[in-house]
Design an enzyme around this catalytic site. Structure first.
Site, mmCIF file in Angstrom:
data_model
loop_
_atom_site.group_PDB
_atom_site.id
_atom_site.type_symbol
_atom_site.label_atom_id
_atom_site.label_comp_id
_atom_site.label_asym_id
_atom_site.label_seq_id
_atom_site.Cartn_x
_atom_site.Cartn_y
_atom_site.Cartn_z
ATOM 1 C CG PHE A 649 -2.136 -0.582 1.314
ATOM 2 C CD1 PHE A 649 -2.874 -0.752 0.168
ATOM 3 C CD2 PHE A 649 -2.667 -1.010 2.512
ATOM 4 C CE1 PHE A 649 -4.131 -1.348 0.220
ATOM 5 C CE2 PHE A 649 -3.907 -1.597 2.581
ATOM 6 C CZ PHE A 649 -4.641 -1.773 1.429
ATOM 7 C CD GLU A 650 4.150 3.903 -1.020
ATOM 8 O OE1 GLU A 650 3.966 4.844 -0.216
ATOM 9 O OE2 GLU A 650 5.204 3.253 -1.084
#
Length: 796
Positions: A649-650
């Site tokens: 995830f970012e």
């Protein structure tokens, strides 16, 4: 075409330029402790022409964030942490830059956080007051329901949890009817009360409400006529974060959760202790403007263990031809400088270094300033106190840290599919631990009341590590908010003076042994001061070892999510490539890639449902396809070594400014109001990932496949289709297909499955296997039966 000689000359010039910039950038960090605004670090947007420009920027080893904006045919932009002086260096090389946020803006955020933390401490010390507003029993359409409203005077804090317990009627034990967390209700940003509406088997007599801060109240249950329309099965509590949390707070939070829900959760202590939030105490004597005359003094003990109590002074002696001498009394060192025939100080730095090490070596080590010759004369000084420079309060431990994971599941024995959720590999990413903690809270507090949550906890083995980088995160909170790496200093004496303290450490997401800088992959550095320093060796850091150890010792783990910020990306392996030819680590098969995509779409849909945030398709996919090369990252290690479906995830997607019609980045440490929203939406995503893992665990249906042939006068093109994401193993040489046979791969970056071409008539034999390991027709590749798929393809 250019001649080979000309090419070699161009390469040499290019390499010289690439080497020159990091050396100049390193000098920026060499400012004295009284750093001016010129050297204040800030988030900066760098405008680039193309991918070649980006790869060149990567080779400089500057501190890039994960936010990369690409514009079709119009260049791209990358964000980085730079000082004003570094910006000027880049501008001299033709780069255009824009400042996004400065370090000064973080101070207000710290103050807001501290105010909330102090509120919690004050309320916890005094115990909050709980009031039950309503405790009603009613029936509706054949169902029986309990409805409760309660209020706490600490309700302004989201982390204040109210828990209800109730009996089964008169003369039955409290809690025999059930227990559940109440949902916090607010309107227009104002706390109103907590409530719950649940189906029950029998009419309760009393209900007890207990606050997480210690307050409690009991009330009789009364009959209610009318009231809210019941929604059985809809009781789901969320939103448990109200401020950014330090690693100390994170440990306390998950430890408390594990204790409260001991039947479905436990704390796992990871075996390798971190270096600790600690530094040796240091000072510098002599003139730093003249490096040859400066001496760096470093305590033998850690600052908190005695180094901070040492003081040192260089004094001029009165008289001619006096020798250099050292007086040491307890923790005070006095350097008496030699004098010449005229009575002037004549001690060179190299002589002072030798003398201190010989006569005060039990307390300190003296070294030259950044590898200088030490030929300069040392000037007298005022009394200098050595300090480790750390600013966290004494209540924050300086000792090596035992990293913790909270393990959640009804069956925590390896018999269920495992999921590993981890965050804050990079210290400055303050939002990411909130995502992990929020997920843990939801799983545990909804277990007794929400069927969907109970399904996940009963059928999965979930490991959550809120902070992979506790030392660096503590340093980010209290000392240098842009800290990316851990705190372990692997630099030698030439790069270990106190003015360089913010450049030390290892990038934990570059320290792994798969596709590392030591294997020739791009996106990491062997320079100990680089923001993407991969460490002195692969897997040198205890934090990185702990993560891999957790996966190795729990082979049931099949899924992992590495929560980072910022930029709003959703990515998976491969994560690194070699600069020459942009050669990536081996790509997943077409079937595996299809599974990554299909699972990602489910997870991203859950994220979007919170506040409408869409992770753009251009920011979804394998890491090098949508961002840049990240040599030695942890997701690659988990995928290639443990065959774990590993994502990154970012969090913190860019926000759309409708008025100015442009996307605006949010940064690593946005105002908490935005950080909270990011935590909520990406916790949704983690729950979505658990849904994917549940379906994986319970998928017993074998895939089916079809072969489609497109013939021409000279050859035949093969195309396979499958009923679900599945890998095709095939042969065209009349041999049985096995797991060693050819696999259908991805035909190219961002493309679909390859389509093999036959130049002559052959019998194609194949089988499909899905992500859960189900094989088409229940075929056994290493067995003897020939129940694989087969078709003869004729070529004229």
């Amino acid at each position: 075409m250019k001649s080979r000689k000309t090419k070699k000359k161009l390469i040499a010039v290019s390499m010289a330029a690439a080497i020159l910039l990091p050396l100049q950038l390193a000098t920026v960090h060499a400012a004295s402790p009284s750093t001016t605004a010129k050297n204040e670090a800030m988030v900066v947007k760098i405008h680039l022409k193309n991918r070649a420009d980006l790869d060149k920027l990567l080779s400089y080893g500057i501190d890039l964030t994960e936010n990369l904006n690409q514009h079709a045919g119009q260049g791209m932009e990358a964000d980085a942490i730079l000082t004003k002086e570094e910006i000027e260096i880049l501008q001299l090389r033709g780069y255009k830059t824009d400042v996004i946020s400065t370090q000064h803006e973080i101070q207000t955020l710290r103050q807001e956080r501290q105010f909330t933390v102090q509120q919690e401490k004050d309320l916890a010390a005094a115990k909050d007051k709980v009031t039950i507003l309503r405790a009603n029993y009613f029936t509706s359409q054949g169902g029986k329901f309990l409805y409760v409203e309660a209020k706490t005077d600490a309700g302004s804090l989201n982390s204040t949890v109210l828990t209800a317990t109730w009996d089964k009627g008169k003369n039955t034990a409290s809690g025999s009817g059930g227990t559940a967390a109440l949902e916090r209700i607010e309107d227009a940003d104002v706390y109103m009360y907590h409530s719950m509406l649940l189906p029950v088997d029998t009419r309760p007599s009393t209900v007890n409400i207990t606050s997480s801060l210690g307050g409690t109240m009991e009330a009789k249950v009364t009959d209610w006529i009318g009231g809210k329309k019941p929604t059985p099965g809809k009781h789901y509590v969320s939103d448990f974060t109200d401020h950014y949390m330090t690693p100390t707070e994170l440990d306390q939070r998950i430890t408390k959760l594990a204790k409260q829900f001991s039947s479905i959760a436990e704390i796992v202590e990871l075996p390798y202790e971190t270096n600790g939030y600690r530094r040796k105490a240091q000072t510098i004597i002599g003139d730093q403007a003249n490096p040859a005359s400066a001496v760096v003094i470093t305590s033998k003990k850690w600052g908190h263990e005695g180094g901070n109590s040492i003081s040192l002074q260089a004094v001029k002696q009165e008289g001619a031809n006096l020798p250099l001498s050292i007086d040491t009394k307890e923790n005070t060192i006095v350097v008496k400088l030699a004098t010449d025939p005229a009575g002037q100080s004549s001690s060179k730095a190299k002589d002072v270094i030798q003398k201190i090490n010989a006569e005060a070596g039990s307390l300190v080590t003296a070294t030259s300033f950044r590898g200088s010759s030490g030929e300069g004369l040392v000037a007298s000084t005022e009394k200098l106190k050595l300090t480790d420079g750390l600013k966290a309060p004494e209540s924050i431990s300086r000792e090596p840290h035992t990293m913790k994971a909270i393990r959640i599941g009804k069956h925590r024995d390896g018999s269920k599919a495992g999921v590993l959720l981890y965050s804050q590999e990079h210290a400055r990413e303050w939002v990411t631990p909130l995502v992990s903690v929020e997920t843990a809270e939801r799983l545990l507090r909804n277990y007794s009341t929400d069927k969907a949550t109970r399904k996940l906890v009963n059928n999965l083995d979930i490991f959550i590590v809120p902070s992979v980088n506790p030392d660096g995160a503590t340093y980010s909170f209290y000392d240098y908010n842009w800290q990316r790496k851990n705190m372990t200093n692997h630099c030698g004496p030439e790069k270990s003076d106190p003015a360089l303290r913010n450049t030390w450490g290892v990038d934990l997401n570059r320290n792994h042994g798969t596709g590392s800088v030591y294997d020739g992959y791009l996106g990491s550095s062997t320079d100990c001061q680089s923001s993407v320093y991969g460490g002195p060796t692969e897997q040198s850091e205890p934090e990185a070892k702990n993560l891999i150890r957790l996966a190795d010792e729990n082979p049931n783990v099949k899924f992992a999510m590495n929560v980072h910020s910022y930029g709003g990306y959703f990515m998976w392996p491969p994560g690194a490539y070699k600069a020459l030819g942009r050669e990536t680590l081996p790509r997943p098969t077409a079937g595996q890639e299809a599974f990554f995509w299909s699972a990602s779409e489910r997870i991203l849909q859950q994220i979007k449902e919170y506040r409408g945030t869409t992770i753009l398709p251009g920011r979804t996919g394998p890491v090098p396809d949508v961002l840049y090369s990240a040599a030695g990252n942890s997701a690659d290690a988990l995928w290639y070594n443990n065959r774990i479906y590993a994502w990154d995830f970012e969090v913190g997607a860019d926000l759309w400014n409708a008025q100015e019609r442009k996307w605006e980045p949010v940064g690593f440490q946005p105002p908490f109001e935005e950080g909270h929203e990011e935590a909520m939406e990406f916790a949704n995503g983690l729950i979505g990932m658990l849904d994917v893992a549940y379906d994986y665990e319970h998928d017993k249906k074998a895939p089916t496949s079809k072969l489609h042939v497109k013939r021409s006068m000279e050859n035949a093109t093969l195309e396979f289709s499958t009923s679900e994401p599945a890998t095709i193993y095939y042969t065209t040489n009349n041999k049985r297909p096995t797991f060693s046979s050819k696999k259908i791969k991805i035909s190219g970056i961002r493309e679909g499955a390859e389509k093999p071409v036959l130049e002559q008539t052959a019998t194609v034999k194949w089988f499909a296997v899905d992500a859960s390991g189900n094989i088409e027709n229940h075929y056994k590749p290493e067995g003897k039966k020939d129940n694989y798929r087969s078709e003869t393809v004729k070529v004229k």
